[in-house]
Design a protein around this motif. Sequence first.
Motif, PDB file in Angstrom:
ATOM      1  N   UNK A  33      -7.043  -8.193  -4.839  1.00 42.76           N
ATOM      2  CA  UNK A  33      -6.749  -7.260  -3.753  1.00 42.76           C
ATOM      3  C   UNK A  33      -5.305  -6.773  -3.827  1.00 42.76           C
ATOM      4  N   UNK A  34      -4.399  -7.656  -4.246  1.00 39.43           N
ATOM      5  CA  UNK A  34      -2.994  -7.256  -4.411  1.00 39.43           C
ATOM      6  C   UNK A  34      -2.858  -6.229  -5.523  1.00 39.43           C
ATOM      7  N   UNK A  35      -3.511  -6.489  -6.642  1.00 36.82           N
ATOM      8  CA  UNK A  35      -3.468  -5.553  -7.770  1.00 36.82           C
ATOM      9  C   UNK A  35      -4.079  -4.215  -7.365  1.00 36.82           C
ATOM     10  N   UNK A  36      -5.164  -4.261  -6.615  1.00 37.40           N
ATOM     11  CA  UNK A  36      -5.831  -3.033  -6.188  1.00 37.40           C
ATOM     12  C   UNK A  36      -4.914  -2.185  -5.315  1.00 37.40           C
ATOM     13  N   UNK A  37      -4.209  -2.825  -4.381  1.00 37.05           N
ATOM     14  CA  UNK A  37      -3.316  -2.068  -3.494  1.00 37.05           C
ATOM     15  C   UNK A  37      -2.179  -1.419  -4.281  1.00 37.05           C
ATOM     16  N   UNK A  38      -1.600  -2.149  -5.215  1.00 37.73           N
ATOM     17  CA  UNK A  38      -0.472  -1.618  -5.986  1.00 37.73           C
ATOM     18  C   UNK A  38      -0.912  -0.458  -6.866  1.00 37.73           C
ATOM     19  N   UNK A  97       0.810  -1.219   0.000  1.00 36.98           N
ATOM     20  CA  UNK A  97       0.000   0.000   0.000  1.00 36.98           C
ATOM     21  C   UNK A  97       0.843   1.268   0.000  1.00 36.98           C
ATOM     22  N   UNK A  98       2.180   1.132   0.013  1.00 33.76           N
ATOM     23  CA  UNK A  98       3.055   2.297   0.139  1.00 33.76           C
ATOM     24  C   UNK A  98       3.674   2.674  -1.199  1.00 33.76           C
ATOM     25  N   UNK A  99       3.755   3.979  -1.458  1.00 33.39           N
ATOM     26  CA  UNK A  99       4.559   4.417  -2.589  1.00 33.39           C
ATOM     27  C   UNK A  99       6.022   4.442  -2.160  1.00 33.39           C
ATOM     28  N   UNK A 100       6.929   4.784  -3.075  1.00 32.65           N
ATOM     29  CA  UNK A 100       8.355   4.711  -2.757  1.00 32.65           C
ATOM     30  C   UNK A 100       8.747   5.640  -1.615  1.00 32.65           C
ATOM     31  N   UNK A 101       8.142   6.814  -1.576  1.00 33.58           N
ATOM     32  CA  UNK A 101       8.478   7.766  -0.516  1.00 33.58           C
ATOM     33  C   UNK A 101       8.034   7.237   0.848  1.00 33.58           C
ATOM     34  N   UNK A 102       6.802   6.729   0.921  1.00 33.75           N
ATOM     35  CA  UNK A 102       6.307   6.179   2.183  1.00 33.75           C
ATOM     36  C   UNK A 102       7.084   4.927   2.577  1.00 33.75           C
ATOM     37  N   UNK A 103       7.503   4.132   1.586  1.00 32.17           N
ATOM     38  CA  UNK A 103       8.312   2.950   1.877  1.00 32.17           C
ATOM     39  C   UNK A 103       9.646   3.356   2.504  1.00 32.17           C
ATOM     40  N   UNK A 104      10.267   4.401   1.979  1.00 34.78           N
ATOM     41  CA  UNK A 104      11.530   4.879   2.551  1.00 34.78           C
ATOM     42  C   UNK A 104      11.344   5.326   3.994  1.00 34.78           C
TER      43      UNK A 104
END
Length: 409
Positions: free
Chosen positions: A306-311, A29-36
């Motif tokens: 659900x995985x595709x939806x989150x991404x 559920x995280x974009x790259x910034x939130x993942x960092x």
Amino acid sequence: MTLAPTPRPRQSQRLAMTPQLRQAIGLLKLDNRALSDALRKAEKTNPCISLRRPVAGVITDQVPAAPDDLTAHIAQQIRLAFDRDDEMSIAYALLEALEPWGWLGASVDTIAQGIGKAPQQVDAILKHMQSFEPTGVFARSLSECLALQADELGLLDPLMRDLLDHLDMIAAGEMDALARKCGCTRKDISTRLAALRGLDPKPGLQLAAAPPPPAAPDLLVTGTPDGWHVSLNAATLTEIEILPGLDAQSRRDAEQLNRAVARRNATALTVARQIVAYQAGYLDGAAHLVPVTLSQLAAATGKHESTVSRVTAALTVQTPRSVLSLRTLMGRGLRGIGAKGAAIPVARFESRLSALIKAENPNQPISDAQLARALAAEGIGAQRRTVAKYRAALGFPPAHKRRQASGSK
């Protein structure tokens, strides 16, 4: 027969949400910034985690230095203009009353009473501060704001003062009455109004804080001789390096997190590449996106819906045409009619709906139900209420109002 409750063993199967599974789902559920950000938190608590920061890439998320805002700009001028403590205390009280657009938001008497100074002292400091940049700040009205700027430009002659005293008549368009009142011609008024239009009624907004730049995209789409290539944006991606440590559990947690991040990145690329494959025509210059559903992507990638939806909800992609969310790049569509039942792009639906309405007989407008049947005959399935929604969004009134408008011509 005994009716008392007794314990009985029972076997059942259920899906257990393990900590590892919760972690993997959370990362999707995280974009790259939130993942960092999440990885930085993990680094603080796990001695076996060391992060390699994003490197400079094609697209970076560096934020340019923002210009000083209005308050800082005025405060700097106060320090240069006044030496005495009593003058500076009045000046800062006036600064506190300054509105974001540059006008004074309280009367001189109110400010003087609040700091225990004489109104004459406050007024004297105010007059000085009305010479600050940007010109027009600390005005108490629109006419005073424009007068300060006109005076700076050498435009504040007696007629200009008269016009600024009668802005209400200018707003009402009473030019003849204003000319008689000021003893001038309409041409004289027009000349000065042209000069007034070049002034700024809200000078403080010149130093408004700049909006933050858009976040850098998570994925990049670039053209190659073999087609469109999708990659993760290295400029926003933080990588994990696992350090040796005495704590075995910390090392296992670090390895688990590293695997979860790798799976998240691989899933993002898989889903994004499939979407780009569907939208190759759009990236090549086609007018409309091809509608793609979550179920189509799930079947094509072997992932759960659900995985595709989150991404697709979390990530953005830089394409040659613009930066889009993956969900937007999937396009929107309406169901088709026929054996295949392929989705119809919304843009095509709107185009056909608009064309049908424009081609109708003005004296016999087509109802929403008739429009739905006409579209169905072309293979575009839409309920009457769907037609009504898009018709209204396109700016066309209902059939009975179109008939009334035609009859009134």
